[in-house]
Design a protein around this motif. Structure first.
Motif, PDB file in Angstrom:
ATOM      1  N   TRP A  73      58.648  61.559  36.888  1.00 53.46           N
ATOM      2  CA  TRP A  73      57.525  61.024  35.668  1.00 53.46           C
ATOM      3  C   TRP A  73      57.981  59.702  35.312  1.00 53.46           C
ATOM      4  CZ3 TRP A  73      61.145  64.749  35.578  1.00 53.46           C
ATOM      5  CH2 TRP A  73      62.087  64.702  34.208  1.00 53.46           C
ATOM      6  N   ASP A  74      57.147  58.679  34.900  1.00 53.12           N
ATOM      7  CA  ASP A  74      57.541  57.820  34.083  1.00 53.12           C
ATOM      8  C   ASP A  74      57.397  58.055  32.484  1.00 53.12           C
ATOM      9  OD1 ASP A  74      58.206  56.318  36.285  1.00 53.12           O
ATOM     10  OD2 ASP A  74      56.331  55.268  36.314  1.00 53.12           O
ATOM     11  N   ALA A  75      57.385  57.105  31.599  1.00 51.35           N
ATOM     12  CA  ALA A  75      57.437  57.609  30.065  1.00 51.35           C
ATOM     13  C   ALA A  75      57.270  56.400  29.175  1.00 51.35           C
ATOM     14  CB  ALA A  75      58.549  58.650  29.555  1.00 51.35           C
ATOM     15  N   LEU A  81      56.479  60.249  25.583  1.00 48.35           N
ATOM     16  CA  LEU A  81      55.450  60.716  26.184  1.00 48.35           C
ATOM     17  C   LEU A  81      55.512  60.573  27.568  1.00 48.35           C
ATOM     18  CD1 LEU A  81      51.986  60.811  25.903  1.00 48.35           C
ATOM     19  CD2 LEU A  81      52.100  58.113  26.377  1.00 48.35           C
ATOM     20  N   PRO A  82      55.534  61.914  28.280  1.00 50.06           N
ATOM     21  CA  PRO A  82      55.798  62.079  29.619  1.00 50.06           C
ATOM     22  C   PRO A  82      54.587  61.515  30.625  1.00 50.06           C
ATOM     23  CG  PRO A  82      55.790  64.066  28.651  1.00 50.06           C
ATOM     24  CD  PRO A  82      55.620  62.995  27.609  1.00 50.06           C
ATOM     25  N   LEU A  83      54.739  61.105  31.545  1.00 58.84           N
ATOM     26  CA  LEU A  83      53.695  60.650  32.503  1.00 58.84           C
ATOM     27  C   LEU A  83      53.967  60.862  33.943  1.00 58.84           C
ATOM     28  CD1 LEU A  83      53.319  57.174  30.898  1.00 58.84           C
ATOM     29  CD2 LEU A  83      51.645  58.867  30.372  1.00 58.84           C
ATOM     30  N   GLU A 138      49.029  54.499  20.305  1.00 61.84           N
ATOM     31  CA  GLU A 138      50.071  53.205  20.524  1.00 61.84           C
ATOM     32  C   GLU A 138      50.726  53.339  21.726  1.00 61.84           C
ATOM     33  OE1 GLU A 138      51.677  51.999  16.425  1.00 61.84           O
ATOM     34  OE2 GLU A 138      51.572  54.199  16.386  1.00 61.84           O
ATOM     35  N   TYR A 139      51.126  54.242  21.971  1.00 62.43           N
ATOM     36  CA  TYR A 139      51.768  54.551  23.345  1.00 62.43           C
ATOM     37  C   TYR A 139      51.006  54.365  24.664  1.00 62.43           C
ATOM     38  CZ  TYR A 139      55.288  57.045  20.417  1.00 62.43           C
ATOM     39  OH  TYR A 139      56.224  57.435  19.452  1.00 62.43           O
ATOM     40  N   LEU A 140      49.702  54.742  24.685  1.00 56.67           N
ATOM     41  CA  LEU A 140      48.909  54.572  25.733  1.00 56.67           C
ATOM     42  C   LEU A 140      48.638  53.055  25.947  1.00 56.67           C
ATOM     43  CD1 LEU A 140      46.228  57.520  25.339  1.00 56.67           C
ATOM     44  CD2 LEU A 140      48.016  57.379  26.727  1.00 56.67           C
ATOM     45  N   LEU A 141      48.553  52.306  25.052  1.00 53.80           N
ATOM     46  CA  LEU A 141      48.456  50.574  24.999  1.00 53.80           C
ATOM     47  C   LEU A 141      49.241  50.108  26.254  1.00 53.80           C
ATOM     48  CD1 LEU A 141      48.250  49.450  21.381  1.00 53.80           C
ATOM     49  CD2 LEU A 141      46.246  49.572  23.351  1.00 53.80           C
ATOM     50  N   LEU A 142      50.568  50.939  26.356  1.00 57.29           N
ATOM     51  CA  LEU A 142      51.602  50.366  27.331  1.00 57.29           C
ATOM     52  C   LEU A 142      51.484  50.912  28.640  1.00 57.29           C
ATOM     53  CD1 LEU A 142      52.930  50.203  24.323  1.00 57.29           C
ATOM     54  CD2 LEU A 142      55.231  50.118  25.378  1.00 57.29           C
ATOM     55  N   ILE A 143      50.582  51.831  28.930  1.00 56.23           N
ATOM     56  CA  ILE A 143      50.493  52.224  30.285  1.00 56.23           C
ATOM     57  C   ILE A 143      49.150  51.824  30.958  1.00 56.23           C
ATOM     58  CG2 ILE A 143      51.566  54.136  29.235  1.00 56.23           C
ATOM     59  CD1 ILE A 143      48.990  56.086  30.103  1.00 56.23           C
ATOM     60  N   LEU A 166      41.642  58.698  32.510  1.00 56.01           N
ATOM     61  CA  LEU A 166      41.696  57.232  32.806  1.00 56.01           C
ATOM     62  C   LEU A 166      40.861  56.851  33.675  1.00 56.01           C
ATOM     63  CD1 LEU A 166      43.258  54.652  31.798  1.00 56.01           C
ATOM     64  CD2 LEU A 166      45.129  55.040  33.590  1.00 56.01           C
ATOM     65  N   THR A 167      40.008  55.785  33.805  1.00 53.95           N
ATOM     66  CA  THR A 167      38.792  55.533  34.806  1.00 53.95           C
ATOM     67  C   THR A 167      38.924  54.013  35.084  1.00 53.95           C
ATOM     68  OG1 THR A 167      37.561  55.119  32.793  1.00 53.95           O
ATOM     69  CG2 THR A 167      37.323  57.225  33.703  1.00 53.95           C
ATOM     70  N   LEU A 168      40.013  53.376  34.779  1.00 53.92           N
ATOM     71  CA  LEU A 168      40.203  52.019  35.388  1.00 53.92           C
ATOM     72  C   LEU A 168      40.206  51.852  36.908  1.00 53.92           C
ATOM     73  CD1 LEU A 168      43.476  50.615  33.828  1.00 53.92           C
ATOM     74  CD2 LEU A 168      41.093  49.990  33.203  1.00 53.92           C
ATOM     75  N   ARG A 169      39.159  50.793  37.263  1.00 50.20           N
ATOM     76  CA  ARG A 169      38.841  50.620  38.559  1.00 50.20           C
ATOM     77  C   ARG A 169      40.157  49.901  39.075  1.00 50.20           C
ATOM     78  NH1 ARG A 169      32.909  48.423  37.734  1.00 50.20           N
ATOM     79  NH2 ARG A 169      34.005  47.403  36.204  1.00 50.20           N
ATOM     80  N   PRO A 170      40.006  50.160  40.397  1.00 44.53           N
ATOM     81  CA  PRO A 170      41.231  49.232  41.179  1.00 44.53           C
ATOM     82  C   PRO A 170      40.951  47.812  41.159  1.00 44.53           C
ATOM     83  CG  PRO A 170      40.279  50.898  42.785  1.00 44.53           C
ATOM     84  CD  PRO A 170      39.515  50.897  41.419  1.00 44.53           C
ATOM     85  N   TRP A 171      42.080  46.887  41.464  1.00 49.56           N
ATOM     86  CA  TRP A 171      41.940  45.515  41.212  1.00 49.56           C
ATOM     87  C   TRP A 171      40.950  44.700  41.817  1.00 49.56           C
ATOM     88  CZ3 TRP A 171      42.506  42.387  45.264  1.00 49.56           C
ATOM     89  CH2 TRP A 171      43.193  42.728  46.313  1.00 49.56           C
ATOM     90  N   TYR A 172      40.639  45.176  43.180  1.00 53.46           N
ATOM     91  CA  TYR A 172      39.669  44.616  43.872  1.00 53.46           C
ATOM     92  C   TYR A 172      38.105  44.776  43.314  1.00 53.46           C
ATOM     93  CZ  TYR A 172      40.261  49.055  46.347  1.00 53.46           C
ATOM     94  OH  TYR A 172      40.338  50.442  46.489  1.00 53.46           O
TER      95      TYR A 172
END
Length: 314
Positions: A42-44, A58-60, A95-100, A303-309
């Motif tokens: 996991w990242d964090a 914040l474990p991810l 505030e933590y989610l801003l980094l991910i 989290l619903t971000l679409r892929p870069w393309y």
């Protein structure tokens, strides 16, 4: 002191566990040994102190997918989210989610009961779930009075049997797993690797003196397994982690007997909370409430971000 996004390879797991042990809320799921079993890596986002200590985490947990990295909620892990210590200066999970948000293409996470997330970021879709908590500080007669009438009646009916059913500690996990597969296996969507992780999780928790395994069987010579449950103890929290019951067991009220037995065993323990882990299934939620447990909300996010393309699309 500041927040840092750290990949798994950069995490100091000793500092991690020290932080989790000092943090609120009390979550066994967040310890490194638990996450290693259920998630692997996991990242964090970590709040670092001046001496390099972790003041909040914040474990991810994530999986690698063809479209990128995807957050996920590991099996046997009801809540994760932000854990803060008394020295933490950052208490807002947003505030933590801003980094991910730019690091993952999509995903789902269940925060804990101490976290609030009211995001205006369109990438995050939040919902609320409910767990159930019961304080075990009162003595058992007081707790028993708070049971609903049907649960009290089932307990009396069992005592009136020529040979009442008895709750006992289980000596092995395998009959429990077999019962779960027979009764809930398909609906639970657990694979062989999930059961392998459960075995490792129970073994690790037993080594740490945190696993409590109970079962209800019919009287000998049949000794048919009617119900079983696994509880995890973490400081002032007792978690109802995993359970199963046969159709005959439900008919004989074995789950009610089992839970009442555990409540009676731990009644009168100051500050101890029984966490039923909630349920989105109304009938199960009502079953927990029958013991006098109270609903406690917690937040989930997708989290619903679409892929870069696809980012050019509006």
């Amino acid at each position: 002191m500041s927040l840092h996004y750290l990949p798994f390879s950069s995490l100091n797991l000793a500092a991690w566990d020290n932080c989790v042990a000092a943090a609120q809320p009390e979550l066994p799921y967040a310890y490194a040994w638990w996450l290693r079993i259920v998630a692997g890596r996991w990242d964090a986002v970590v709040e670092l102190g001046p001496a390099g200590e972790y003041r909040s985490v914040l474990p991810l947990p994530y999986k690698r997918r063809p479209w990128g990295r995807e957050l996920f909620q590991p099996a046997f892990t009801q809540q994760l989210g932000l854990l803060t210590t008394s020295t933490s200066q950052y208490k807002d999970v947003a505030e933590y989610l801003l980094l991910i948000s730019s690091r993952y293409t999509k995903g789902y996470q269940q925060l804990n009961v101490d976290n609030s997330l009211f995001s205006t970021n369109s990438a995050y879709k939040t919902r609320q779930r409910v767990t159930y908590h019961l304080s075990l500080a009162p003595d058992f007669p007081t707790l028993l009075q708070a049971y609903d009438s049907s649960s009290q009646r089932r307990l009396r009916q069992n005592l009136a049997r020529p040979v009442p059913l008895v709750v006992q500690e289980a000596t092995t996990l395998e009959p429990f797993i077999t019962l779960f597969k027979q009764t809930k296996g398909e609906a639970a969507s657990l694979s062989a690797r999930h059961y392998a992780r459960l075995r490792r999780l129970v073994a690790a928790a037993q080594q740490r003196g945190q696993a409590l395994l109970y079962e209800v069987r019919t009287p000998a010579p049949d000794a048919e397994l009617l119900a079983a449950a696994l509880f995890i103890r973490e400081r002032n929290t007792l978690i109802y982690l995993f359970a199963a019951a046969s159709p005959r067991g439900r008919q004989l009220s074995a789950p009610t007997l089992l839970l009442s037995h555990v409540i009676a065993q731990h009644a009168g323990t100051p500050n101890l909370i029984l966490d039923f882990e909630g349920s989105v299934i109304p009938s199960i939620a009502r079953f927990f409430a029958n013991f006098g447990a109270q609903p406690v909300p917690y937040t989930t996010f997708t989290l619903t971000l679409r892929p870069w393309y696809l980012q050019w699309m509006r």
